[in-house]
Design an enzyme around this catalytic site. Structure first.
Site, short mmCIF file in Angstrom:
data_model
loop_
_atom_site.label_atom_id
_atom_site.label_comp_id
_atom_site.label_asym_id
_atom_site.label_seq_id
_atom_site.Cartn_x
_atom_site.Cartn_y
_atom_site.Cartn_z
N PRO A 196 31.93 36.92 40.11
CA PRO A 196 31.40 38.19 40.65
C PRO A 196 29.88 38.32 40.50
O PRO A 196 29.28 39.16 41.14
CB PRO A 196 32.11 39.28 39.84
CG PRO A 196 33.07 38.59 38.93
CD PRO A 196 32.84 37.13 38.99
N GLU A 215 37.27 35.06 30.52
CA GLU A 215 36.11 35.92 30.80
C GLU A 215 35.03 35.16 31.54
O GLU A 215 33.97 35.71 31.84
CB GLU A 215 35.55 36.51 29.51
CG GLU A 215 36.58 37.16 28.59
CD GLU A 215 37.59 38.04 29.33
OE1 GLU A 215 37.15 38.96 30.05
OE2 GLU A 215 38.80 37.80 29.18
N ARG A 263 38.58 27.81 59.32
CA ARG A 263 38.70 28.30 60.69
C ARG A 263 37.43 28.06 61.52
O ARG A 263 37.47 28.21 62.74
CB ARG A 263 39.17 29.75 60.74
CG ARG A 263 38.42 30.71 59.86
CD ARG A 263 38.98 32.12 59.98
NE ARG A 263 38.73 32.67 61.29
CZ ARG A 263 39.63 32.95 62.21
NH1 ARG A 263 40.90 32.77 61.99
NH2 ARG A 263 39.27 33.44 63.38
N ASP A 271 34.93 35.98 66.90
CA ASP A 271 35.29 36.71 65.69
C ASP A 271 34.24 37.76 65.33
O ASP A 271 33.08 37.62 65.69
CB ASP A 271 35.39 35.76 64.48
CG ASP A 271 36.62 34.86 64.54
OD1 ASP A 271 37.50 35.13 65.37
OD2 ASP A 271 36.67 33.91 63.75
N1 4HQ Z 1 36.44 36.16 39.31
N2 4HQ Z 1 34.27 36.47 43.48
C1 4HQ Z 1 36.50 36.13 36.86
C2 4HQ Z 1 36.08 36.99 40.38
C3 4HQ Z 1 35.39 36.48 41.58
C4 4HQ Z 1 34.82 37.28 42.58
C5 4HQ Z 1 36.36 34.70 39.32
C6 4HQ Z 1 37.02 36.76 38.13
C7 4HQ Z 1 35.89 34.12 38.01
C8 4HQ Z 1 36.20 34.07 35.64
N3 4HQ Z 1 35.16 35.23 41.94
N4 4HQ Z 1 36.59 34.69 36.89
N5 4HQ Z 1 34.78 38.61 42.65
O1 4HQ Z 1 36.32 38.17 40.32
O2 4HQ Z 1 34.48 35.22 43.10
#
Ligand code: 4HQ
Length: 258
Positions: free
Chosen positions: A100, A127, A165, A180
């Site tokens: 994230p 985490e 795609r 798209d």
């Molecule tokens: N995660 N975009 C936590 C995500 C995520 C997101 C992936 C959760 C990595 C450790 N990945 N782990 N949003 O929420 O890509």
């Protein structure tokens, strides 16, 4: 009979996913458009089980966070060993860590990745991963959106689906990713099919007129209008030609009427 896309005559685009849960794959990537393209060898999927690189009798991959706090962190040494193993088969592919905290994944990045040999994706759990391995292996951090998943696997699948795609031959005959949403930086125009009247609402008459130039004009106006109403920041980023500006003005005038 189900439609299977023909091979496009290029080497397949290769997705490699490093994960603690290889059994999640191909999952949704094994059906429908992505699944048919996989069967047609337009792309390939390989998982690298991170647990295979774990330490000791328990194949440990994680440990407590330095400084304390909740949960566990994926060890840098374990993940680096998995990455180095995957790299041997994939010397050229960009290495991405789904997180994230990353740059936002969008259609432009999907297109960019589709023009390369493939991707090496790290799907983390817990985490997250030790920060040092992100730097040590020059990982590009990519986020699919501002929410927290339980692991990177679903994010990896989202990314792969959007890239696949775009690959030549992945869409059936006569279909095109060029139509798209986002292909031209705009949201798509609304879609209709039969019946021509549904609960008293008619399909817009121009769409059943057979007048292709008028239909294209109507769709562009609707795209511009919807994008202006729902995602004005997309218009800011993209800019408008004089003709598009005039069409959007027409859309706004028509809104005032009804
Ligand atoms: N995660 N975009 C936590 C995500 C995520 C997101 C992936 C959760 C990595 C450790 N990945 N782990 N949003 O929420 O890509």
């Amino acid at each position: 009979m189900p439609h299977v896309p023909k091979s496009n005559g290029r080497p397949p685009w290769r997705a490699t996913v490093l994960t603690l849960f290889p059994e999640m794959f191909p999952g949704p990537l094994g059906v429908s458009l992505a699944g048919q393209a996989l069967t047609a060898a337009i792309w390939t999927l390989r998982t690298v089980p991170i647990r295979d690189f774990g330490l000791g009798r328990h194949r440990t991959v994680d440990d407590a966070p330095a400084g304390g706090g909740a949960g566990m962190v994926m060890r840098a040494d374990v993940l680096a060993a998995a990455i180095d193993h995957a790299r041997e088969a994939e010397p050229q592919a960009p290495l991405l860590y789904l997180s994230p905290r990353g740059e936002r994944f969008d259609q432009a990045l999907a297109r960019e990745l589709s023009s390369g040999p493939g991707v090496l994706l790290v799907a983390g759990r817990f985490e997250g991963v030790d920060e040092r391995v992100i730097a040590a292996r020059s990982m590009r951090e990519v986020s699919i959106g501002d929410y927290v998943l339980s692991g990177g696997e679903l994010a990896a699948m989202v990314l792969i689906d959007a890239v696949v795609r775009q690959l030549p031959g992945a869409l059936g005959d006569g279909m095109s990713a060029g139509q798209d949403s986002f292909a031209n930086g705009l949201l798509e125009a609304p879609q209709y099919t039969r019946p021509e009247v549904y609960e008293g609402e008619a399909v817009p008459p121009v769409l059943v007129s057979g007048h292709h130039a008028k239909i294209e004009r109507w769709r562009l106006k609707a795209s511009l209008g919807r994008t202006w109403q729902r995602r004005p920041e997309l218009l800011e980023r993209r800019g408008l030609s004089d003709a598009e500006r005039a069409l959007l003005q027409e859309f706004k005038e028509e809104l005032k009427k009804d």
